[in-house]
Design a protein around this motif. Structure first.
Motif, PDB file in Angstrom:
ATOM      1  N   MET A   1       0.730  -1.278   0.010  1.00 36.96           N
ATOM      2  CA  MET A   1      -0.037   0.040  -0.150  1.00 36.96           C
ATOM      3  C   MET A   1       0.886   1.249   0.076  1.00 36.96           C
ATOM      4  O   MET A   1       2.016   1.272   0.342  1.00 36.96           O
ATOM      5  CB  MET A   1      -0.926   0.100   1.355  1.00 36.96           C
ATOM      6  CG  MET A   1      -1.898  -1.183   1.363  1.00 36.96           C
ATOM      7  SD  MET A   1      -3.021  -1.236   2.867  1.00 36.96           S
ATOM      8  CE  MET A   1      -3.760   0.392   2.730  1.00 36.96           C
ATOM      9  N   PRO A   2       0.369   2.505  -0.510  1.00 35.59           N
ATOM     10  CA  PRO A   2       1.220   3.513  -0.463  1.00 35.59           C
ATOM     11  C   PRO A   2       1.405   4.216   0.870  1.00 35.59           C
ATOM     12  O   PRO A   2       0.359   4.083   1.536  1.00 35.59           O
ATOM     13  CB  PRO A   2       0.384   4.471  -1.518  1.00 35.59           C
ATOM     14  CG  PRO A   2      -0.938   3.954  -1.544  1.00 35.59           C
ATOM     15  CD  PRO A   2      -0.766   2.412  -1.337  1.00 35.59           C
ATOM     16  N   VAL A   3       2.494   4.787   1.237  1.00 31.94           N
ATOM     17  CA  VAL A   3       2.767   5.613   2.374  1.00 31.94           C
ATOM     18  C   VAL A   3       1.828   6.703   2.361  1.00 31.94           C
ATOM     19  O   VAL A   3       1.918   7.701   1.271  1.00 31.94           O
ATOM     20  CB  VAL A   3       4.135   5.833   2.477  1.00 31.94           C
ATOM     21  CG1 VAL A   3       4.318   6.632   4.046  1.00 31.94           C
ATOM     22  CG2 VAL A   3       4.904   4.677   2.487  1.00 31.94           C
ATOM     23  N   PRO A   4       1.214   7.107   3.554  1.00 34.85           N
ATOM     24  CA  PRO A   4       0.225   8.187   3.551  1.00 34.85           C
ATOM     25  C   PRO A   4       1.171   9.523   3.347  1.00 34.85           C
ATOM     26  O   PRO A   4       2.249   9.460   3.934  1.00 34.85           O
ATOM     27  CB  PRO A   4      -0.394   8.142   4.981  1.00 34.85           C
ATOM     28  CG  PRO A   4      -0.347   6.540   5.379  1.00 34.85           C
ATOM     29  CD  PRO A   4       0.767   6.038   4.786  1.00 34.85           C
ATOM     30  N   ASN A   5       0.780  10.345   2.686  1.00 32.45           N
ATOM     31  CA  ASN A   5       1.484  11.504   2.406  1.00 32.45           C
ATOM     32  C   ASN A   5       1.069  12.949   2.935  1.00 32.45           C
ATOM     33  O   ASN A   5       1.341  13.965   2.249  1.00 32.45           O
ATOM     34  CB  ASN A   5       1.523  11.554   0.914  1.00 32.45           C
ATOM     35  CG  ASN A   5       3.029  12.380   0.325  1.00 32.45           C
ATOM     36  OD1 ASN A   5       4.054  12.557   1.089  1.00 32.45           O
ATOM     37  ND2 ASN A   5       2.850  12.889  -0.785  1.00 32.45           N
ATOM     38  N   SER A   6       0.272  12.846   4.012  1.00 27.56           N
ATOM     39  CA  SER A   6      -0.379  14.199   4.551  1.00 27.56           C
ATOM     40  C   SER A   6       0.782  14.812   5.467  1.00 27.56           C
ATOM     41  O   SER A   6       0.507  16.077   5.711  1.00 27.56           O
ATOM     42  CB  SER A   6      -1.745  13.893   5.069  1.00 27.56           C
ATOM     43  OG  SER A   6      -1.601  12.915   6.224  1.00 27.56           O
ATOM     44  N   ALA A   7       1.610  14.375   6.030  1.00 26.66           N
ATOM     45  CA  ALA A   7       2.430  14.800   6.902  1.00 26.66           C
ATOM     46  C   ALA A   7       3.739  15.585   6.185  1.00 26.66           C
ATOM     47  O   ALA A   7       3.926  15.493   5.210  1.00 26.66           O
ATOM     48  CB  ALA A   7       3.125  13.704   7.781  1.00 26.66           C
TER      49      ALA A   7
ATOM     50  N   ALA B   1       4.570  16.038   0.350  1.00 31.11           N
ATOM     51  CA  ALA B   1       4.274  16.900  -0.352  1.00 31.11           C
ATOM     52  C   ALA B   1       4.199  18.442   0.352  1.00 31.11           C
ATOM     53  O   ALA B   1       4.352  19.447  -0.397  1.00 31.11           O
ATOM     54  CB  ALA B   1       2.403  16.840  -0.590  1.00 31.11           C
ATOM     55  N   LYS B   2       4.412  18.592   1.645  1.00 30.32           N
ATOM     56  CA  LYS B   2       4.690  19.645   2.230  1.00 30.32           C
ATOM     57  C   LYS B   2       6.080  19.693   3.011  1.00 30.32           C
ATOM     58  O   LYS B   2       6.340  18.643   3.636  1.00 30.32           O
ATOM     59  CB  LYS B   2       3.383  19.659   3.423  1.00 30.32           C
ATOM     60  CG  LYS B   2       2.017  19.969   2.970  1.00 30.32           C
ATOM     61  CD  LYS B   2       1.036  20.315   4.070  1.00 30.32           C
ATOM     62  CE  LYS B   2      -0.371  20.111   3.806  1.00 30.32           C
ATOM     63  NZ  LYS B   2      -0.697  19.009   3.306  1.00 30.32           N
TER      64      LYS B   2
END
Length: 220
Positions: free
Chosen positions: A104-110, A202-203
């Motif tokens: 699964m892709p690693v969550p990228n919100s952090a 992304a941030k």
């Protein structure tokens, strides 16, 4: 004045000797100016804010989180605390075959700053980035230490006024949180993986977080 950040609850590890919890307070919390919980506490509170009926589990390499979760001001925010080693033991007991599972892709919100908290120097770096964003004219002096012996030495120098005006970061575990007691990776390898994930976020900085507006509510 010094500001001292502690990721693994250093003050609770020094029970004897000349660096007791009371000795650490002037450097860890400046009354009326600086007071913080660990980043995971704010995350747990944000999850509960969005999903009031959920159960919250902290899974990481940190064993000190178990002690923190028992504190009166925190225990209502967390239901379970497990280390990577404990979870890996559960998977082994259930004979889970990871090779047969779809990746699964690693969550990228952090933010990259947030990811970097796990590595020695990362917390101080995130704080410095925030200060430079709001007060670019300020000079920021930083010193950090990893491992209890090195943290003790740094605090002794701070008590001797050698670090006046410094931001001090102390991490109990060698390498930072990636070297926690419940880790299942070599420290250098784990730190390298954190760096790779930081580059894909992304941030870049913590102040870009979408949760910044609700931080005052989470601090209550």
């Amino acid at each position: 004045m010094q500001i001292f950040t502690e990721v693994a609850r250093l003050s609770y590890n020094y029970k004897d000797g000349d660096l007791s919890e009371m000795d650490l307070i002037p450097y860890r919390i400046i009354p009326g100016e600086v007071s913080t919980y660990r980043d995971s506490v704010f995350l747990e509170r944000a999850i509960i804010e969005e999903h009031p009926e959920c159960k919250v589990a902290f899974i990481g390499s940190c064993a000190a989180k178990k002690l923190e979760a028992s504190r009166r001001t925190v225990r209502s925010d967390i239901d379970f605390v497990l280390t990577f080693e404990e979870v890996l033991g559960m998977f082994a007991a259930k004979e889970v075959d990871f090779d047969s599972l779809e990746e699964m892709p690693v969550p990228n919100s952090a933010s990259a700053d947030g990811r970097g908290f796990a590595v020695s120097g990362g917390v101080a770096s995130a704080v410095v980035n925030c200060i430079r964003h709001t007060h670019p004219e300020l000079e920021i002096k930083v010193e950090h230490a990893e491992g209890l012996d090195n943290c003790r030495k740094m605090l002794q120098l701070a008590k001797a006024k050698k670090y006046d005006g410094y931001l001090l970061e102390g991490m109990a575990c060698p390498g930072g949180c990636v070297g926690g007691a419940g880790t299942v990776e070599l420290i250098n390898q784990a730190a390298s993986e954190v760096t790779k994930i930081m580059k894909k976020t992304a941030k870049a900085h913590a102040y870009e977080s979408e949760y910044e507006t609700i931080l005052p509510e989470l601090e209550e």
